[in-house]
Design a protein around this motif. Structure first.
Motif, PDB file in Angstrom:
ATOM      1  N   UNK A 134     -21.722 -27.034  30.299  1.00 41.19           N
ATOM      2  CA  UNK A 134     -22.438 -28.126  30.968  1.00 41.19           C
ATOM      3  C   UNK A 134     -22.460 -27.926  32.481  1.00 41.19           C
ATOM      4  N   UNK A 135     -21.326 -27.503  33.052  1.00 39.41           N
ATOM      5  CA  UNK A 135     -21.274 -27.257  34.498  1.00 39.41           C
ATOM      6  C   UNK A 135     -22.280 -26.176  34.896  1.00 39.41           C
ATOM      7  N   UNK A 136     -22.315 -25.104  34.133  1.00 38.00           N
ATOM      8  CA  UNK A 136     -23.246 -24.000  34.429  1.00 38.00           C
ATOM      9  C   UNK A 136     -24.693 -24.482  34.350  1.00 38.00           C
ATOM     10  N   UNK A 137     -25.030 -25.137  33.251  1.00 28.45           N
ATOM     11  CA  UNK A 137     -26.429 -25.506  33.018  1.00 28.45           C
ATOM     12  C   UNK A 137     -26.888 -26.637  33.939  1.00 28.45           C
ATOM     13  N   UNK A 138     -25.975 -27.502  34.364  1.00 28.47           N
ATOM     14  CA  UNK A 138     -26.327 -28.592  35.278  1.00 28.47           C
ATOM     15  C   UNK A 138     -26.189 -28.176  36.739  1.00 28.47           C
ATOM     16  N   UNK A 139     -25.767 -26.934  36.970  1.00 31.97           N
ATOM     17  CA  UNK A 139     -25.631 -26.368  38.314  1.00 31.97           C
ATOM     18  C   UNK A 139     -24.769 -27.257  39.216  1.00 31.97           C
ATOM     19  N   UNK A 140     -23.672 -27.760  38.643  1.00 36.50           N
ATOM     20  CA  UNK A 140     -22.712 -28.526  39.438  1.00 36.50           C
ATOM     21  C   UNK A 140     -22.002 -27.580  40.403  1.00 36.50           C
ATOM     22  N   UNK A 141     -21.181 -28.129  41.263  1.00 35.99           N
ATOM     23  CA  UNK A 141     -20.399 -27.282  42.166  1.00 35.99           C
ATOM     24  C   UNK A 141     -19.527 -26.309  41.375  1.00 35.99           C
ATOM     25  N   UNK A 142     -18.879 -26.800  40.316  1.00 37.35           N
ATOM     26  CA  UNK A 142     -18.051 -25.913  39.486  1.00 37.35           C
ATOM     27  C   UNK A 142     -18.931 -24.919  38.742  1.00 37.35           C
ATOM     28  N   UNK A 143     -20.137 -25.347  38.337  1.00 40.19           N
ATOM     29  CA  UNK A 143     -21.081 -24.426  37.730  1.00 40.19           C
ATOM     30  C   UNK A 143     -21.469 -23.309  38.684  1.00 40.19           C
ATOM     31  N   UNK A 144     -21.629 -23.644  39.958  1.00 47.32           N
ATOM     32  CA  UNK A 144     -21.942 -22.623  40.961  1.00 47.32           C
ATOM     33  C   UNK A 144     -20.764 -21.667  41.140  1.00 47.32           C
ATOM     34  N   UNK A 145     -19.547 -22.192  41.020  1.00 48.22           N
ATOM     35  CA  UNK A 145     -18.368 -21.322  41.051  1.00 48.22           C
ATOM     36  C   UNK A 145     -18.409 -20.330  39.890  1.00 48.22           C
ATOM     37  N   UNK A 146     -18.725 -20.811  38.685  1.00 51.85           N
ATOM     38  CA  UNK A 146     -18.801 -19.921  37.525  1.00 51.85           C
ATOM     39  C   UNK A 146     -19.872 -18.855  37.726  1.00 51.85           C
ATOM     40  N   UNK A 147     -20.987 -19.233  38.320  1.00 54.11           N
ATOM     41  CA  UNK A 147     -22.052 -18.266  38.596  1.00 54.11           C
ATOM     42  C   UNK A 147     -21.604 -17.253  39.653  1.00 54.11           C
ATOM     43  N   UNK A 148     -20.829 -17.724  40.618  1.00 55.26           N
ATOM     44  CA  UNK A 148     -20.324 -16.828  41.664  1.00 55.26           C
ATOM     45  C   UNK A 148     -19.398 -15.775  41.087  1.00 55.26           C
ATOM     46  N   UNK A 149     -18.448 -16.189  40.229  1.00 57.03           N
ATOM     47  CA  UNK A 149     -17.518 -15.192  39.685  1.00 57.03           C
ATOM     48  C   UNK A 149     -18.239 -14.226  38.747  1.00 57.03           C
ATOM     49  N   UNK A 150     -19.326 -14.683  38.121  1.00 53.27           N
ATOM     50  CA  UNK A 150     -20.112 -13.740  37.314  1.00 53.27           C
ATOM     51  C   UNK A 150     -20.817 -12.730  38.212  1.00 53.27           C
ATOM     52  N   UNK A 151     -21.367 -13.201  39.314  1.00 52.30           N
ATOM     53  CA  UNK A 151     -22.045 -12.313  40.259  1.00 52.30           C
ATOM     54  C   UNK A 151     -21.060 -11.327  40.904  1.00 52.30           C
ATOM     55  N   UNK A 152     -19.813 -11.755  41.095  1.00 52.43           N
ATOM     56  CA  UNK A 152     -18.812 -10.931  41.786  1.00 52.43           C
ATOM     57  C   UNK A 152     -17.966 -10.116  40.808  1.00 52.43           C
ATOM     58  N   UNK A 153     -18.415 -10.004  39.579  1.00 58.86           N
ATOM     59  CA  UNK A 153     -17.670  -9.244  38.568  1.00 58.86           C
ATOM     60  C   UNK A 153     -17.530  -7.775  38.982  1.00 58.86           C
ATOM     61  N   UNK A 154     -16.500  -7.135  38.445  1.00 56.89           N
ATOM     62  CA  UNK A 154     -16.247  -5.730  38.765  1.00 56.89           C
ATOM     63  C   UNK A 154     -16.148  -4.926  37.466  1.00 56.89           C
ATOM     64  N   UNK A 155     -16.415  -3.628  37.514  1.00 49.14           N
ATOM     65  CA  UNK A 155     -16.317  -2.805  36.301  1.00 49.14           C
ATOM     66  C   UNK A 155     -14.869  -2.595  35.880  1.00 49.14           C
ATOM     67  N   UNK A 156     -14.673  -2.498  34.559  1.00 48.36           N
ATOM     68  CA  UNK A 156     -13.335  -2.214  34.046  1.00 48.36           C
ATOM     69  C   UNK A 156     -13.040  -0.713  34.034  1.00 48.36           C
ATOM     70  N   UNK A 157     -14.083   0.098  34.077  1.00 53.89           N
ATOM     71  CA  UNK A 157     -13.928   1.552  34.061  1.00 53.89           C
ATOM     72  C   UNK A 157     -13.125   2.034  32.847  1.00 53.89           C
ATOM     73  N   UNK A 158     -13.347   1.364  31.708  1.00 55.99           N
ATOM     74  CA  UNK A 158     -12.695   1.789  30.472  1.00 55.99           C
ATOM     75  C   UNK A 158     -11.207   1.519  30.421  1.00 55.99           C
ATOM     76  N   UNK A 159     -10.690   0.693  31.328  1.00 54.15           N
ATOM     77  CA  UNK A 159      -9.241   0.456  31.395  1.00 54.15           C
ATOM     78  C   UNK A 159      -8.694  -0.176  30.120  1.00 54.15           C
ATOM     79  N   UNK A 160      -9.542  -0.891  29.363  1.00 55.51           N
ATOM     80  CA  UNK A 160      -9.101  -1.503  28.104  1.00 55.51           C
ATOM     81  C   UNK A 160      -9.869  -0.923  26.917  1.00 55.51           C
ATOM     82  N   UNK A 161     -10.268   0.334  27.046  1.00 57.54           N
ATOM     83  CA  UNK A 161     -11.014   0.992  25.988  1.00 57.54           C
ATOM     84  C   UNK A 161     -12.485   0.597  26.014  1.00 57.54           C
ATOM     85  N   UNK A 162     -13.201   0.992  24.980  1.00 66.44           N
ATOM     86  CA  UNK A 162     -14.642   0.707  24.932  1.00 66.44           C
ATOM     87  C   UNK A 162     -15.055   0.032  23.628  1.00 66.44           C
TER      88      UNK A 162
END
Length: 289
Positions: free
Chosen positions: A219-247
């Motif tokens: 609901x936060x994501x879809x309603x673009x609340x402040x917390x929803x914007x936080x969730x979108x930010x951490x998705x945008x700022x994601x980093x590669x795992x580089x296979x650290x936990x297998x594939x």
């Protein structure tokens, strides 16, 4: 009714399966009475294991939106407890992304050079005085370590104070999520008395309340609340795992990681499909769009 899911409930150790879609629960299966139903019911509180890391992230979003923390780029430079360790003056986003440069000291739930069996047991204060005293940050790349969410959750307690932190939990889980049963956060096993304010990221609640938490995130994501914007930010700022936990498997197929959520699933790397995952098969996956 899904015949495949029902068959799994009859033949495996699966306890609960819930699918929420288009505003309603469309599949709802629980282990039968003649399998594990004598031990597990819809009101049973069960541990999240590492799935609780994502709930720590969700609380962090609320702390940012309430002004207790400025942003995901804020530095942890105001907490005396972590001075003289690699975590001091680190950006919050690097801890949220498991990229704190701590691979020489801790990996998964184990300290690299210590006889302490599980990194979740000692308090943050104890870890900083012993295993991490004088530690230096190394290459900031993905290194899955249980110390990070325990540190962030305890930092929230430090920033809020006891009474306001309890109010945060009430506001999020009682008023917003509207849990029905109970929601439990524990201190670390070896945290002593009132003076060691140190929290462990594993939480306990019931299967429907886990779903309620996930729906609140959706609901936060879809309603673009402040917390929803936080969730979108951490998705945008994601980093590669580089296979650290297998594939392969639950944590290998998602190839990237953002804010204590697994994401970047093989074949749909850019879609905001994010999962919370914990040992023993505790999994919640959300397609945010």
């Amino acid at each position: 009714e899904d015949k495949y899911v029902k068959k799994q409930m009859q033949e495996t150790a699966l306890l609960s399966y819930l699918l929420y879609e288009d505003g309603k629960i469309v599949i709802d299966e629980i282990t039968p009475k003649d399998r594990f139903g004598d031990m597990y019911t819809s009101s049973s509180k069960h541990g999240s294991a590492s799935l609780g890391k994502s709930i720590v992230s969700y609380l962090t979003g609320h702390a940012i939106c309430a002004g207790y923390i400025d942003s995901v780029d804020s530095k942890l430079d105001d907490w005396a407890l972590i001075q003289n360790t690699l975590y001091h003056n680190q950006r919050l986003i690097d801890l949220l992304n498991m990229a704190a440069g701590d691979s020489a000291y801790v990996r998964n739930n184990q300290f690299v050079k210590s006889k302490v069996r599980n990194a979740n047991d000692p308090s943050v204060e104890s870890m900083m005085k012993n295993e991490l005293k004088g530690s230096k940050k190394s290459l900031a790349q993905y290194n899955y370590a249980d110390t990070n969410p325990n540190l962030v959750l305890s930092y929230l307690l430090f920033k809020y104070g006891d009474d306001d932190f309890k109010k945060l939990l009430d506001d999020v889980f009682m008023k917003k999520v509207r849990i029905k049963d109970e929601f439990i956060i524990n201190k670390n096993l070896e945290a002593k008395g009132q003076h060691e304010k140190s929290l462990f990221h594993t939480v306990y609640t019931s299967r429907y309340d886990y779903l309620r938490i996930a729906k609140a995130m959706l609901d936060d994501w879809q309603n673009d609340t402040c917390v929803g914007q936080y969730l979108k930010t951490i998705h945008e700022r994601r980093i590669p795992k580089n296979g650290a936990q297998g594939t392969t498997g639950r944590v290998g197929m998602p190839r990237s990681y953002g804010g204590y959520f697994h994401t970047g699933f093989k074949g749909m790397e850019n879609r905001p499909v994010m999962s919370m995952d914990g040992g023993g098969g505790q999994t919640i996956t959300i397609d945010f769009e």
